[in-house]
Design a protein around this motif. Sequence first.
Motif, PDB file in Angstrom:
ATOM      1  N   ARG A 105      -1.120   5.636  -7.964  1.00 37.81           N
ATOM      2  CA  ARG A 105       0.215   5.960  -7.447  1.00 37.81           C
ATOM      3  C   ARG A 105       1.294   5.030  -8.005  1.00 37.81           C
ATOM      4  NH1 ARG A 105      -0.339   8.505  -2.117  1.00 37.81           N
ATOM      5  NH2 ARG A 105       1.654   7.583  -1.556  1.00 37.81           N
ATOM      6  N   TRP A 106       0.910   3.882  -8.540  1.00 34.54           N
ATOM      7  CA  TRP A 106       1.868   2.903  -9.040  1.00 34.54           C
ATOM      8  C   TRP A 106       2.861   3.567  -9.994  1.00 34.54           C
ATOM      9  CZ3 TRP A 106       3.536   1.285 -13.764  1.00 34.54           C
ATOM     10  CH2 TRP A 106       4.284   0.116 -13.802  1.00 34.54           C
TER      11      TRP A 106
ATOM     12  N   ALA B 268      -2.204   1.881  -1.277  1.00 32.31           N
ATOM     13  CA  ALA B 268      -3.015   1.369  -0.184  1.00 32.31           C
ATOM     14  C   ALA B 268      -4.332   2.139  -0.199  1.00 32.31           C
ATOM     15  CB  ALA B 268      -2.299   1.546   1.164  1.00 32.31           C
ATOM     16  N   PRO B 269      -5.395   1.584   0.398  1.00 31.79           N
ATOM     17  CA  PRO B 269      -6.698   2.251   0.349  1.00 31.79           C
ATOM     18  C   PRO B 269      -6.684   3.687   0.874  1.00 31.79           C
ATOM     19  CG  PRO B 269      -6.941  -0.012   1.106  1.00 31.79           C
ATOM     20  CD  PRO B 269      -5.476   0.251   1.036  1.00 31.79           C
TER      21      PRO B 269
ATOM     22  N   SER C   9       2.744  15.261  -7.391  1.00 34.41           N
ATOM     23  CA  SER C   9       3.027  13.963  -6.776  1.00 34.41           C
ATOM     24  C   SER C   9       2.884  12.794  -7.744  1.00 34.41           C
ATOM     25  CB  SER C   9       2.111  13.744  -5.568  1.00 34.41           C
ATOM     26  OG  SER C   9       2.311  14.752  -4.604  1.00 34.41           O
ATOM     27  N   TYR C  10       1.709  12.652  -8.355  1.00 31.95           N
ATOM     28  CA  TYR C  10       1.447  11.498  -9.217  1.00 31.95           C
ATOM     29  C   TYR C  10       0.812  11.885 -10.551  1.00 31.95           C
ATOM     30  CZ  TYR C  10       2.460   9.238  -4.834  1.00 31.95           C
ATOM     31  OH  TYR C  10       3.086   8.838  -3.682  1.00 31.95           O
ATOM     32  N   GLY C  11       0.836  13.167 -10.885  1.00 27.44           N
ATOM     33  CA  GLY C  11       0.391  13.586 -12.200  1.00 27.44           C
ATOM     34  C   GLY C  11      -0.909  14.344 -12.252  1.00 27.44           C
TER      35      GLY C  11
ATOM     36  N   ALA D 207       2.501   6.572 -16.355  1.00 20.61           N
ATOM     37  CA  ALA D 207       1.463   5.550 -16.459  1.00 20.61           C
ATOM     38  C   ALA D 207       0.074   6.175 -16.538  1.00 20.61           C
ATOM     39  CB  ALA D 207       1.549   4.595 -15.265  1.00 20.61           C
ATOM     40  N   ASN D 208      -0.176   7.180 -15.699  1.00 21.40           N
ATOM     41  CA  ASN D 208      -1.478   7.845 -15.717  1.00 21.40           C
ATOM     42  C   ASN D 208      -1.696   8.609 -17.022  1.00 21.40           C
ATOM     43  OD1 ASN D 208      -2.449   7.043 -13.136  1.00 21.40           O
ATOM     44  ND2 ASN D 208      -1.162   8.585 -12.146  1.00 21.40           N
ATOM     45  N   ALA D 209      -0.616   9.225 -17.537  1.00 20.01           N
ATOM     46  CA  ALA D 209      -0.724   9.958 -18.800  1.00 20.01           C
ATOM     47  C   ALA D 209      -1.040   9.016 -19.951  1.00 20.01           C
ATOM     48  CB  ALA D 209       0.564  10.724 -19.075  1.00 20.01           C
TER      49      ALA D 209
END
Length: 378
Positions: free
Chosen positions: A10-11, A16-17, A51-53, A82-84
Amino acid sequence: MPLDFDSLRRWPDVEAPDLLASDAADRLILDESAPFRAGLGDGALAIIGDSYGALTLGAADDGATGIRVHQDALSGEGALDANAYAADLDDRYRSFDLVPELVAGAEVVLVRLPRSLDALADIADLIARHAAPGVVVIAGGRLKHMTIAMNEVLERSFGRLDVSLARQKSRVLIAREPRELDPYERVRTAHHDSPLGPVEVCAVGGVFAGDSIDIGTRFLLENLPTTIPGDRAVDFACGTGVIGAALALRHPSLVVVASDQSAAAVVSARATVAANGLEGRMTVERDDGLSLLADASESFIVLNPPFHVGAAVTGEIAPKLFAEAGRVLAPGGQLWAVWNTPMGYRAALNDLVGPTRQVARNTKFTVTVSERRERLEV
């Protein structure tokens, strides 16, 4: 090697966990859309609300190119990037605002269902008007956040709606056959007598509180000081911009800088600025935090911090915003904040900004003012 959804982060959003970057609804949307995505040409796929990719990168991993993506949260765009990069898929997509170019000519559109029906109406109308005539929309979410009203919203813009079987507490709606639509006004406007005086509030679908003034914001407005130090104020996490606009209208010499990471909030706040004739004294920027403002540069910040990340309630968002306010405030500068009393933010405000006192409290909300302490030389 197939994309590892568990590796997605998510960064730079809150992590969080118990806060995940993808879930069963993302995977169901990808699975149900796979037959429609097979063989799509470059640029024929659009994705809204990723949401996050997970949706974008899942489709890219299946071979899609030229993907057009809209994410409301700027932190979501950062997470996708970042994930990409980590997955070596960063050349497969481009980010867009919620504008016709996002879906123009698209043959398949994947949608992560928003909780706001107005936001869904905005999305459905945009797709029906500007995507390819044979477009297929695969919209999904978690069952606990879906309602029959979502079907009704989609059916206003599409002639055919199919509903998938549920899987892992998730479901998708498949919309086809765009209708001929009447003119549609995305921005809604309402007049309010705020505690600081009359103000017009504008909103597009998905922005917090819509074109109303929520009770927390109203409580903050009721308790703001009658005089503002300096000639500038910052409306942080501004939403529709109602706090900043009300301040600017009450104090004719005041310049207001407003920011929010939500694309819908920025569109709404800019409309609020225009509706109140404040174009010369109030600006609105999309920003994750206050990165556009220098350290120790401001004397007065107002904040009604969110406590939701998507559908999740968390106390992790506000401290990040408090720290940003503390960085931007000059020594002696003030942060005026309203927050849900059970969140218990006073200790965090003391630590991250400076000495904090309670200004007002009712059965639900607390208003505090924090003064930035002098910075110590290291």
